[in-house]
Design a protein around this motif. Sequence first.
Motif, PDB file in Angstrom:
ATOM      1  N   ARG A   1       0.821  -1.205   0.000  1.00  0.00           N
ATOM      2  CA  ARG A   1       0.000   0.000   0.000  1.00  0.00           C
ATOM      3  C   ARG A   1       0.861   1.262   0.000  1.00  0.00           C
ATOM      4  NH1 ARG A   1      -5.279   0.126   1.021  1.00  0.00           N
ATOM      5  NH2 ARG A   1      -4.961   2.146   0.033  1.00  0.00           N
ATOM      6  N   ILE A   2       1.804   1.330  -0.927  1.00  0.00           N
ATOM      7  CA  ILE A   2       2.692   2.473  -0.980  1.00  0.00           C
ATOM      8  C   ILE A   2       1.920   3.737  -1.400  1.00  0.00           C
ATOM      9  CG2 ILE A   2       3.582   2.235  -3.355  1.00  0.00           C
ATOM     10  CD1 ILE A   2       5.633   2.791  -0.111  1.00  0.00           C
ATOM     11  N   ASP A   3       0.731   3.538  -1.978  1.00  0.00           N
ATOM     12  CA  ASP A   3      -0.129   4.683  -2.311  1.00  0.00           C
ATOM     13  C   ASP A   3      -0.607   5.410  -1.051  1.00  0.00           C
ATOM     14  OD1 ASP A   3      -1.799   2.149  -1.973  1.00  0.00           O
ATOM     15  OD2 ASP A   3      -3.323   3.710  -1.836  1.00  0.00           O
ATOM     16  N   ALA A   4      -0.502   4.749   0.103  1.00  0.00           N
ATOM     17  CA  ALA A   4      -1.007   5.345   1.344  1.00  0.00           C
ATOM     18  C   ALA A   4       0.127   5.868   2.218  1.00  0.00           C
ATOM     19  CB  ALA A   4      -1.838   4.313   2.108  1.00  0.00           C
ATOM     20  N   VAL A   5       1.316   6.007   1.642  1.00  0.00           N
ATOM     21  CA  VAL A   5       2.467   6.366   2.466  1.00  0.00           C
ATOM     22  C   VAL A   5       2.544   7.881   2.723  1.00  0.00           C
ATOM     23  CG1 VAL A   5       4.256   6.706   0.686  1.00  0.00           C
ATOM     24  CG2 VAL A   5       4.866   5.623   2.883  1.00  0.00           C
TER      25      VAL A   5
ATOM     26  N   ASN B   1      11.115  17.508   1.302  1.00  0.00           N
ATOM     27  CA  ASN B   1      10.561  16.586   2.295  1.00  0.00           C
ATOM     28  C   ASN B   1       9.058  16.767   2.442  1.00  0.00           C
ATOM     29  OD1 ASN B   1      12.916  15.211   2.935  1.00  0.00           O
ATOM     30  ND2 ASN B   1      13.567  16.810   4.378  1.00  0.00           N
ATOM     31  N   TYR B   2       8.635  18.024   2.334  1.00  0.00           N
ATOM     32  CA  TYR B   2       7.218  18.330   2.492  1.00  0.00           C
ATOM     33  C   TYR B   2       6.401  17.642   1.393  1.00  0.00           C
ATOM     34  CZ  TYR B   2       3.123  21.243   3.555  1.00  0.00           C
ATOM     35  OH  TYR B   2       1.884  21.684   3.921  1.00  0.00           O
ATOM     36  N   ILE B   3       6.931  17.633   0.189  1.00  0.00           N
ATOM     37  CA  ILE B   3       6.222  16.979  -0.916  1.00  0.00           C
ATOM     38  C   ILE B   3       6.232  15.458  -0.731  1.00  0.00           C
ATOM     39  CG2 ILE B   3       6.247  16.546  -3.416  1.00  0.00           C
ATOM     40  CD1 ILE B   3       7.448  19.394  -3.678  1.00  0.00           C
ATOM     41  N   MET B   4       7.368  14.939  -0.301  1.00  0.00           N
ATOM     42  CA  MET B   4       7.461  13.482  -0.118  1.00  0.00           C
ATOM     43  C   MET B   4       6.485  13.009   0.957  1.00  0.00           C
ATOM     44  SD  MET B   4      10.755  11.031   0.477  1.00  0.00           S
ATOM     45  CE  MET B   4      11.506  11.969   1.791  1.00  0.00           C
ATOM     46  N   LEU B   5       6.467  13.711   2.095  1.00  0.00           N
ATOM     47  CA  LEU B   5       5.577  13.283   3.176  1.00  0.00           C
ATOM     48  C   LEU B   5       4.119  13.584   2.847  1.00  0.00           C
ATOM     49  CD1 LEU B   5       7.689  14.565   6.199  1.00  0.00           C
ATOM     50  CD2 LEU B   5       7.524  12.218   5.361  1.00  0.00           C
ATOM     51  N   GLY B   6       3.900  14.697   2.173  1.00  0.00           N
ATOM     52  CA  GLY B   6       2.534  15.109   1.880  1.00  0.00           C
ATOM     53  C   GLY B   6       1.890  14.264   0.795  1.00  0.00           C
ATOM     54  N   LEU B   7       2.677  13.972  -0.264  1.00  0.00           N
ATOM     55  CA  LEU B   7       2.086  13.284  -1.415  1.00  0.00           C
ATOM     56  C   LEU B   7       2.611  11.862  -1.622  1.00  0.00           C
ATOM     57  CD1 LEU B   7       2.108  16.195  -4.036  1.00  0.00           C
ATOM     58  CD2 LEU B   7       0.283  15.542  -2.455  1.00  0.00           C
ATOM     59  N   GLY B   8       3.687  11.524  -0.954  1.00  0.00           N
ATOM     60  CA  GLY B   8       4.236  10.178  -1.114  1.00  0.00           C
ATOM     61  C   GLY B   8       5.134  10.029  -2.325  1.00  0.00           C
ATOM     62  N   GLN B   9       5.584  11.145  -2.884  1.00  0.00           N
ATOM     63  CA  GLN B   9       6.470  11.110  -4.048  1.00  0.00           C
ATOM     64  C   GLN B   9       7.820  11.711  -3.649  1.00  0.00           C
ATOM     65  OE1 GLN B   9       6.315  10.304  -7.717  1.00  0.00           O
ATOM     66  NE2 GLN B   9       8.486  10.712  -7.289  1.00  0.00           N
TER      67      GLN B   9
ATOM     68  N   LEU C   1      14.316  21.225  -9.954  1.00  0.00           N
ATOM     69  CA  LEU C   1      13.407  20.349  -9.195  1.00  0.00           C
ATOM     70  C   LEU C   1      13.209  19.088 -10.026  1.00  0.00           C
ATOM     71  CD1 LEU C   1      11.415  19.842  -6.851  1.00  0.00           C
ATOM     72  CD2 LEU C   1       9.703  21.101  -8.167  1.00  0.00           C
ATOM     73  N   PHE C   2      13.395  17.939  -9.374  1.00  0.00           N
ATOM     74  CA  PHE C   2      13.619  16.696 -10.082  1.00  0.00           C
ATOM     75  C   PHE C   2      12.676  15.631  -9.523  1.00  0.00           C
ATOM     76  CE2 PHE C   2      16.669  13.128 -10.959  1.00  0.00           C
ATOM     77  CZ  PHE C   2      16.914  13.401 -12.295  1.00  0.00           C
ATOM     78  N   VAL C   3      11.764  15.134 -10.354  1.00  0.00           N
ATOM     79  CA  VAL C   3      10.764  14.166  -9.858  1.00  0.00           C
ATOM     80  C   VAL C   3      10.693  12.966 -10.797  1.00  0.00           C
ATOM     81  CG1 VAL C   3       8.390  13.883  -9.055  1.00  0.00           C
ATOM     82  CG2 VAL C   3       9.448  16.151  -8.999  1.00  0.00           C
ATOM     83  N   GLN C   4      10.917  11.763 -10.241  1.00  0.00           N
ATOM     84  CA  GLN C   4      11.046  10.570 -11.083  1.00  0.00           C
ATOM     85  C   GLN C   4      10.300   9.369 -10.518  1.00  0.00           C
ATOM     86  OE1 GLN C   4      13.315  12.776 -11.050  1.00  0.00           O
ATOM     87  NE2 GLN C   4      13.686  12.897 -13.242  1.00  0.00           N
ATOM     88  N   THR C   5      10.088   8.383 -11.355  1.00  0.00           N
ATOM     89  CA  THR C   5       9.849   7.035 -10.827  1.00  0.00           C
ATOM     90  C   THR C   5      10.945   6.157 -11.391  1.00  0.00           C
ATOM     91  OG1 THR C   5       8.350   6.621 -12.668  1.00  0.00           O
ATOM     92  CG2 THR C   5       7.344   7.148 -10.570  1.00  0.00           C
ATOM     93  N   TYR C   6      11.356   5.185 -10.554  1.00  0.00           N
ATOM     94  CA  TYR C   6      12.454   4.306 -10.959  1.00  0.00           C
ATOM     95  C   TYR C   6      12.022   2.861 -10.962  1.00  0.00           C
ATOM     96  CZ  TYR C   6      15.400   8.376 -10.062  1.00  0.00           C
ATOM     97  OH  TYR C   6      15.962   9.616 -10.087  1.00  0.00           O
TER      98      TYR C   6
END
Lengths: 650, 341
Positions: free
Chosen positions: A54-58, A148-156, A229-234
């Motif tokens: 459930r990484i969508d809920a992180v 960090n705010y984006i990672m914790l807030g949105l999970g990305q 600003l750098f946003v990826q999926t790996y």
Amino acid sequence: MDIKIPDSWLREYLSTKATPSKIAEALSLSGPSVEKIEKVGGDSVYHIEITTNRIDAVSVYGIAREAAAILPRFKIPAKFKRLTKPSKNYNFVPKVSYLSAEVDQALCPRFAAVLIKNVSVGPSPDFIKDRLEKAGVRAINSVVDISNYIMLGLGQPVHTFDYDKIMGAKMVLRQSKNGEKITTLDGKSFTLPGGDIVIEDGKGRLIDLAGVMGGNLSMVTESTKNVLLFVQTYNPAFIRKTSMSLAQRTLASTIFEKGIDPELVADAILAGVELFENVCKATSESEILNIHPKPYKAREISLNYDEITKKLGVEIPKSEISGILSSLEFETSWTGGKLGVIPPSFRNGDVLIPEDVIEEVARIYGYYKLPSKLMDGELPDYPQDRRFEFEEKLKNILAGFGGCEIYTLSLVSKDYVVDGALKLKNPLGSDSEYLRTSLMPSMVSAAKENVSQESFHLFEVSNSYIPRAGDLSEEKLTLAGIFKGYGYRDAKGILEAFFLRLHVENEFRAEDMGGFAASKSAAVFSKGRKIGKIGITEEGYIYYEFGVEEIYKLADREITYKEISKYPSQVEDITFNFPDKTRMGDVCRFISSLDDSIGSVDYVGSYANAHTINVKFHSDKKTLTDADVEVIRKRLISSVKTKFGGMVKG
Amino acid sequence: MQEEILNLKNQAMAQIMSVNDASELEEIRIDLLGRNGKLTNLVKKIKEVDPEERAQVGNTLNEAKRTIETLLAQQKNNLKESAREWFDPTIPGILPKVGHLHPVTQAIREITNVFTGIGFRRVRYPEVEWDYFAFESLNMPEGHPARDEWETFFVDVPENKKYGKVVLTPHTSNGQVREMLRLKNPPIRMINIAKCYRRQSDVSHVPMFHQFEGLVIDKNISIVNLKGTLDYFARSFFGENRKTRLRPFHFQFTEPSFEIDISCGFCGGAGCRLCKAGWLELGGAGIVHPNVLKAGKIDPKIYSGFAFGWGVERSFMMKSGLSIPDVRLIYSTDLRFLSQF
């Protein structure tokens, strides 16, 4: 993994009157488990366990989405507040003027970046600092905090580069080669094993250990002017391999290795741009680099109504099933008894088969609402393995005779095993590096631990592990015991009584067995087979060991009834003088085997070389007369004299 | 003879009533009821009585005997303490050596009994195990992040082409596919109890511990049956009033997966400092993943199943309400600890 979410932040995306404790209860029963609520200032912080699927809920956003689906099932109105569109217009384009990028698609399914100019790096506003700190992340400066705010807030997870340190405004995202070196933001240097995702700049320098941690060559500092600003999926497998092999576990890598929704990239980069403009008074390029050649495609799963009912054990109306799924943003369509389900992009990675859909229906419907009933149907028709009962019987007998059962660790040090014993690759310490090949050293050390006790009998039933080439080890179930403060006859008597209870014949033959003091041990035989050993250790303990399977096979489980004799016996004690070093076990066994009319032979005791033996003369066919007994006694005495040199006393 | 009996009886009653000494009472008993006692001799003479009167005389004799015996007993009890024979029933006994079964053995026995009572068969599978049965066949391929939950020990031997590395099994779930392959055809009701190993040692973890694993496979097995089984276990093992509940969780080898809570035995579910709002975490469970059934060569289109499992030590501690500050103490060999069980 556990995350912390402040209630105040959660309510930015969730509109409900539910109290924090109610939210926690409902989430735990139907979604991610809230382990506890911590009070911080006037706020409540949820500690939530996120399972690997459930990484969508992180994130705060993801939890709000779950809560909005779950709370109404508890009759509490709740609404999910989606991210709003940014105020300015941005274009996602595959090529931009400010950065040229070569990306290996197999490593990075979606690559997005945007240049943000004239950034002022300073402390973040209070609401960001407050939320981060409650979520367990230290506030550093506005640029790091926004990430960090984006990672914790949105999970990305997102990363920021100092744009001016990317030489040639060029990036090549590729696999590392064995031996390449990189220093990460935390100052640690790594020599890469190869096969890690890295980014090289225009001068061929490694500037990012992608998905794990940024490189220090392109690090944002207080003097940074322009930020990329750098946003990826790996590819999750690469991230996992790198972070495990380098032991560099970061929150970003833990999220990336689970495989996240590529659609989230756009939300995250837009949220980031907005924050940079507001917090850092910066200006963003309006063209966002977006390399995403294989966009997300919805996938349909089809299943039968019957399947759902069968697994749940109750019938739920079709309309309720659709209602539940659409509250989770799944699209549904019924065609007769067939249900077509299209999961939303953020569940595309974990909802793959009908069972996954059934789980969604069941948990939101409420496991607590399902009835509880034992299964009916056929019972297995094969019998119980009686070994387990037998094992328990062994233990009961020994405990009945005063034994105290212990469990010792199967893992021991090198000194405790024979050559070739199985060795662990990753032991906790050298004292537990090998799988034991015998219980003896563990038992001796247990005896030593009880130094303050004067007398005891410890026993254990556990495996020894005997290596077999090319196969798993033989797990040999062994009964072992150790006595302190017992005479040898008392200890051996307990074992004889033990075998008597089990109806196992036994014969103790003097034999030098390893691990015991010289000449002070015996091998135990039954029906011609060696089943164990007993002896006195160098430390003076009496130790014994038997193979459980051997005893199990010998134990007479069908006892034959023998008619009680109608004829009386004659019993008498006979005392012999024996030469030194005569073995009394051998003498008694010899006497019993002499004549059918010798019923039983018991050793009474000794004084100096005089040994008294109690003999019962008995026949099942008639009453023995004094004359009959006299004949047998004479033979007995002369045979003992011939065989052992024993002379009748007095 | 009738008269003789009545005279003897009256005489005896008077005699008994006048005596205050235990030994005198015994003399009277022998005089009347002993082998050559007066009443005994009369009994022997009954054969000589006219057959028509025999029944009547017999009744009188029996009645006389009973009266005398009752009176003797009564009079004995009426005697003053000082006149009775002295006996001290409170004197401390001489104890034999008292043995003890380890708490883990006791718990395993109880758990076995609960499940064999509803048709489960107990089994045991290797502790030193192929990666294939511990992970791979349980829908956890090499490198899967879910594997991190199991702090696994690896054995330093060459890999097997088919079954992979050798590990110390970190859970009794290694028995699932093994049991399916062994039995081939459902119904399966397995209870696998064995030693497990995890690479951790602190106040709440022991590197070696015991787990039990239930596996049920048949046609039409549902979550309702899992709940029924868990409730049955909770009531049998922990007590009639205990309940269980399921919460969503994730395991690769079950789908759906659950975490099992049991109602708190101390507060009865009201909530206290020992529990979480009336509930305690017990273990994990789920509906067997179709990939696991396939690995066990069982057709998931026909059969379904559930599995559950957790620690024996944990169950024992929760049941007995033992508060042991360090679970490693359970594996202590100190008799001062072990002799308490």
